[in-house]
Design a protein around this motif. Structure first.
Motif, short mmCIF file in Angstrom:
data_model
loop_
_atom_site.label_atom_id
_atom_site.label_comp_id
_atom_site.label_asym_id
_atom_site.label_seq_id
_atom_site.Cartn_x
_atom_site.Cartn_y
_atom_site.Cartn_z
N LEU A 1 26.60 6.98 10.41
CA LEU A 1 26.69 8.19 9.60
C LEU A 1 27.71 9.07 10.29
N GLN A 2 28.85 9.29 9.65
CA GLN A 2 29.86 10.14 10.26
C GLN A 2 29.69 11.56 9.70
N SER A 3 29.61 12.51 10.62
CA SER A 3 29.40 13.89 10.20
C SER A 3 30.52 14.79 10.70
N ILE B 1 18.78 13.95 7.53
CA ILE B 1 18.82 12.57 7.02
C ILE B 1 18.29 11.61 8.08
N LYS B 2 18.74 11.76 9.32
CA LYS B 2 18.27 10.87 10.39
C LYS B 2 16.76 10.98 10.58
N ASN B 3 16.22 12.18 10.48
CA ASN B 3 14.77 12.37 10.62
C ASN B 3 14.00 11.71 9.48
N VAL C 1 23.19 10.99 0.62
CA VAL C 1 23.56 11.26 2.01
C VAL C 1 24.85 12.06 2.19
N ILE C 2 25.85 11.85 1.33
CA ILE C 2 27.13 12.52 1.53
C ILE C 2 26.95 14.03 1.29
N GLY C 3 27.40 14.80 2.27
CA GLY C 3 27.28 16.25 2.19
C GLY C 3 25.97 16.81 2.72
N ARG D 1 30.90 10.48 5.59
CA ARG D 1 31.06 9.09 5.17
C ARG D 1 30.02 8.23 5.86
N VAL D 2 29.79 7.07 5.25
CA VAL D 2 28.83 6.10 5.77
C VAL D 2 29.55 4.77 5.96
N GLU D 3 29.32 4.17 7.11
CA GLU D 3 29.90 2.87 7.41
C GLU D 3 28.75 1.89 7.63
#
Length: 142
Positions: free
Chosen positions: A114-116, A85-87, A77-79, A123-125
């Motif tokens: 998901l922080q973009s 990714i959401k789809n 997921v990162i990058g 990053r992912v929280e």
């Protein structure tokens, strides 16, 4: 490094105490308290920020990672492009908050953010789930 919504990340399970985490990863690179007296552990090598909630007997309740090896349901997921990714995820309800150059894409049922920035996930929280009884659903039973 597997992000397991509702449960934890990698070997970490929501509900662990500091000594359980240290038994796995050793002492953190940095430790401090936030404004709510929660204990925060930073592991620079893992790119983890762990929050142990003061009002829950210092149980691990929130994890932030920007580790390049982090995967969510088998996908790195990162990058990656946040829309793609959401789809690809089975989670269909997302709230989006805009903060200048970054956006938070929040899925409440999995307490996942998901922080973009510039459309790429930085990053992912993930947080422990609160049950209908207003109590946390701790996964670690030790």
């Amino acid at each position: 490094m597997i992000i397991n919504p509702k449960n934890g990340v990698d070997q970490l399970l929501f509900g662990m105490k500091q000594n359980h985490v240290e038994a796995i990863y050793g002492k953190p690179s940095k430790q401090f308290k936030d404004d709510d007296d929660n204990v925060i552990y930073l592991y620079n090598d893992k790119k983890f920020r762990l929050t142990f909630y003061e009002d829950e007997a210092f149980r691990l309740g929130y994890i932030i990672t920007s580790n390049m090896e982090a995967t969510l349901l088998g996908k790195a997921v990162i990058g990656k492009n946040v829309a793609e990714i959401k789809n690809d995820l089975p989670f269909k309800t997302w709230e989006v908050e805009d903060f200048d150059s970054t956006e938070n894409h929040f899925n409440e049922s999995n307490w996942l953010i998901l922080q973009s920035e510039y459309d790429a996930i930085i990053r992912v929280e993930v947080g422990a789930i609160i049950k209908d009884t207003d109590e946390f659903d701790w996964k670690f039973k030790g």
